[in-house]
Motif scaffolding. Structure first.
Motif, PDB file in Angstrom:
ATOM      1  N   GLU A   1       7.331  13.985  -0.680  1.00 46.99           N
ATOM      2  CA  GLU A   1       7.803  12.625  -0.914  1.00 46.99           C
ATOM      3  C   GLU A   1       8.709  12.208   0.234  1.00 46.99           C
ATOM      4  OE1 GLU A   1      10.524  10.365  -4.207  1.00 46.99           O
ATOM      5  OE2 GLU A   1       9.103  11.870  -4.905  1.00 46.99           O
ATOM      6  N   GLU A   2       8.395  11.077   0.842  1.00 47.03           N
ATOM      7  CA  GLU A   2       9.203  10.546   1.942  1.00 47.03           C
ATOM      8  C   GLU A   2       8.747   9.134   2.271  1.00 47.03           C
ATOM      9  OE1 GLU A   2       8.743  13.152   5.286  1.00 47.03           O
ATOM     10  OE2 GLU A   2       6.603  13.256   5.051  1.00 47.03           O
ATOM     11  N   GLU A   3       9.383   8.518   3.250  1.00 47.07           N
ATOM     12  CA  GLU A   3       8.987   7.186   3.694  1.00 47.07           C
ATOM     13  C   GLU A   3       8.222   7.294   4.999  1.00 47.07           C
ATOM     14  OE1 GLU A   3      12.582   4.835   3.882  1.00 47.07           O
ATOM     15  OE2 GLU A   3      12.229   4.151   1.836  1.00 47.07           O
ATOM     16  N   ALA A   4       7.253   6.405   5.168  1.00 43.31           N
ATOM     17  CA  ALA A   4       6.470   6.355   6.402  1.00 43.31           C
ATOM     18  C   ALA A   4       6.428   4.916   6.887  1.00 43.31           C
ATOM     19  CB  ALA A   4       5.050   6.866   6.168  1.00 43.31           C
ATOM     20  N   GLN A   5       6.502   4.737   8.203  1.00 39.35           N
ATOM     21  CA  GLN A   5       6.338   3.409   8.777  1.00 39.35           C
ATOM     22  C   GLN A   5       4.856   3.226   9.080  1.00 39.35           C
ATOM     23  OE1 GLN A   5       8.654   2.414  12.221  1.00 39.35           O
ATOM     24  NE2 GLN A   5       7.640   0.452  12.452  1.00 39.35           N
ATOM     25  N   ILE A   6       4.276   2.169   8.530  1.00 38.47           N
ATOM     26  CA  ILE A   6       2.860   1.879   8.720  1.00 38.47           C
ATOM     27  C   ILE A   6       2.744   0.655   9.608  1.00 38.47           C
ATOM     28  CG2 ILE A   6       0.727   1.253   7.554  1.00 38.47           C
ATOM     29  CD1 ILE A   6       1.916   2.675   5.077  1.00 38.47           C
ATOM     30  N   THR A   7       1.973   0.780  10.689  1.00 33.16           N
ATOM     31  CA  THR A   7       1.789  -0.313  11.631  1.00 33.16           C
ATOM     32  C   THR A   7       0.303  -0.467  11.929  1.00 33.16           C
ATOM     33  OG1 THR A   7       3.919   0.226  12.648  1.00 33.16           O
ATOM     34  CG2 THR A   7       2.467  -1.217  13.894  1.00 33.16           C
ATOM     35  N   VAL A   8      -0.170  -1.712  11.913  1.00 33.94           N
ATOM     36  CA  VAL A   8      -1.548  -2.016  12.283  1.00 33.94           C
ATOM     37  C   VAL A   8      -1.489  -2.960  13.480  1.00 33.94           C
ATOM     38  CG1 VAL A   8      -3.751  -3.012  11.559  1.00 33.94           C
ATOM     39  CG2 VAL A   8      -2.341  -1.758   9.899  1.00 33.94           C
ATOM     40  N   VAL A   9      -2.183  -2.589  14.563  1.00 32.05           N
ATOM     41  CA  VAL A   9      -2.233  -3.430  15.756  1.00 32.05           C
ATOM     42  C   VAL A   9      -3.676  -3.779  16.072  1.00 32.05           C
ATOM     43  CG1 VAL A   9      -0.092  -2.537  16.742  1.00 32.05           C
ATOM     44  CG2 VAL A   9      -2.251  -1.472  17.342  1.00 32.05           C
TER      45      VAL A   9
ATOM     46  N   TRP B   1       6.073   9.281  10.605  1.00 39.44           N
ATOM     47  CA  TRP B   1       6.836  10.023   9.601  1.00 39.44           C
ATOM     48  C   TRP B   1       8.253  10.273  10.096  1.00 39.44           C
ATOM     49  CZ3 TRP B   1       4.365  10.236   5.130  1.00 39.44           C
ATOM     50  CH2 TRP B   1       2.989  10.118   5.127  1.00 39.44           C
ATOM     51  N   PRO B   2       9.202  10.521   9.188  1.00 34.69           N
ATOM     52  CA  PRO B   2      10.601  10.735   9.581  1.00 34.69           C
ATOM     53  C   PRO B   2      10.810  11.869  10.585  1.00 34.69           C
ATOM     54  CG  PRO B   2      10.468  10.393   7.215  1.00 34.69           C
ATOM     55  CD  PRO B   2       9.056  10.502   7.723  1.00 34.69           C
ATOM     56  N   ASP B   3       9.927  12.867  10.590  1.00 33.10           N
ATOM     57  CA  ASP B   3      10.092  13.981  11.534  1.00 33.10           C
ATOM     58  C   ASP B   3       9.550  13.662  12.924  1.00 33.10           C
ATOM     59  OD1 ASP B   3       7.350  14.055  11.160  1.00 33.10           O
ATOM     60  OD2 ASP B   3       7.303  16.084  10.323  1.00 33.10           O
TER      61      ASP B   3
ATOM     62  N   ARG C   1       4.478   9.553  -2.139  1.00 25.54           N
ATOM     63  CA  ARG C   1       4.778  10.739  -2.944  1.00 25.54           C
ATOM     64  C   ARG C   1       3.891  11.884  -2.470  1.00 25.54           C
ATOM     65  NH1 ARG C   1       1.734   7.252  -5.824  1.00 25.54           N
ATOM     66  NH2 ARG C   1      -0.135   8.070  -6.801  1.00 25.54           N
ATOM     67  N   ALA C   2       4.248  13.088  -2.821  1.00 32.59           N
ATOM     68  CA  ALA C   2       3.444  14.249  -2.449  1.00 32.59           C
ATOM     69  C   ALA C   2       2.056  14.118  -3.065  1.00 32.59           C
ATOM     70  CB  ALA C   2       4.123  15.525  -2.926  1.00 32.59           C
ATOM     71  N   GLY C   3       1.021  14.396  -2.269  1.00 31.78           N
ATOM     72  CA  GLY C   3      -0.358  14.315  -2.743  1.00 31.78           C
ATOM     73  C   GLY C   3      -1.027  13.023  -2.321  1.00 31.78           C
ATOM     74  N   GLU C   4      -2.004  12.581  -3.129  1.00 31.50           N
ATOM     75  CA  GLU C   4      -2.772  11.367  -2.841  1.00 31.50           C
ATOM     76  C   GLU C   4      -1.924  10.111  -3.009  1.00 31.50           C
ATOM     77  OE1 GLU C   4      -6.159  10.684  -2.156  1.00 31.50           O
ATOM     78  OE2 GLU C   4      -6.452  12.809  -1.734  1.00 31.50           O
ATOM     79  N   ASN C   5      -2.075   9.169  -2.088  1.00 32.00           N
ATOM     80  CA  ASN C   5      -1.384   7.891  -2.143  1.00 32.00           C
ATOM     81  C   ASN C   5      -2.352   6.779  -1.791  1.00 32.00           C
ATOM     82  OD1 ASN C   5       1.840   8.311  -2.182  1.00 32.00           O
ATOM     83  ND2 ASN C   5       0.836  10.008  -1.143  1.00 32.00           N
ATOM     84  N   SER C   6      -2.150   5.632  -2.392  1.00 34.26           N
ATOM     85  CA  SER C   6      -2.895   4.430  -2.045  1.00 34.26           C
ATOM     86  C   SER C   6      -1.860   3.341  -1.811  1.00 34.26           C
ATOM     87  CB  SER C   6      -3.845   4.042  -3.179  1.00 34.26           C
ATOM     88  OG  SER C   6      -4.552   2.882  -2.829  1.00 34.26           O
ATOM     89  N   LEU C   7      -1.728   2.910  -0.554  1.00 32.59           N
ATOM     90  CA  LEU C   7      -0.685   1.968  -0.183  1.00 32.59           C
ATOM     91  C   LEU C   7      -1.269   0.584   0.058  1.00 32.59           C
ATOM     92  CD1 LEU C   7       1.253   4.238   2.311  1.00 32.59           C
ATOM     93  CD2 LEU C   7       1.672   3.936  -0.130  1.00 32.59           C
ATOM     94  N   PRO C   8      -0.640  -0.456  -0.483  1.00 35.67           N
ATOM     95  CA  PRO C   8      -1.141  -1.820  -0.279  1.00 35.67           C
ATOM     96  C   PRO C   8      -0.819  -2.325   1.125  1.00 35.67           C
ATOM     97  CG  PRO C   8       0.897  -1.881  -1.538  1.00 35.67           C
ATOM     98  CD  PRO C   8       0.554  -0.424  -1.323  1.00 35.67           C
ATOM     99  N   VAL C   9      -1.852  -2.674   1.862  1.00 38.15           N
ATOM    100  CA  VAL C   9      -1.688  -3.212   3.211  1.00 38.15           C
ATOM    101  C   VAL C   9      -2.479  -4.511   3.263  1.00 38.15           C
ATOM    102  CG1 VAL C   9      -2.118  -2.819   5.661  1.00 38.15           C
ATOM    103  CG2 VAL C   9      -1.390  -0.922   4.220  1.00 38.15           C
TER     104      VAL C   9
END
Length: 70
Positions: free
Chosen positions: A8-16, A55-57, A31-39
């Motif tokens: 579980e963490e935050e990710a920056q999503i960018t589309v160019v 990702w934060p790292d 969250r850990a595992g499968e995710n479906s993010l609205p873009v």
């Protein structure tokens, strides 16, 4: 956008677009595992785009994305 996350963490999503213009950018929690993010890309021009997840790292994942808006 569907993705797998190891933890579980935050990710920056960018589309160019093909000329490097950012058509979407947001920071989303996953969250850990499968995710479906609205873009929302309904106003993006049709054609080849790149989607990047930062990702934060510092890891960046990039994939090509074909958009077909009519």
């Amino acid at each position: 956008i569907a993705l797998q996350a190891l933890r579980e963490e935050e990710a920056q999503i960018t589309v160019v677009d093909a000329v490097g213009k950012t058509v979407f950018s947001d920071i989303m929690g996953v969250r850990a595992g499968e995710n479906s993010l609205p873009v929302q890309l309904d106003t993006a021009a049709s054609g080849m785009h790149q989607i990047s997840l930062r990702w934060p790292d510092g890891l960046v994942q990039t994939k090509n994305l074909m958009i077909s808006n009519k």
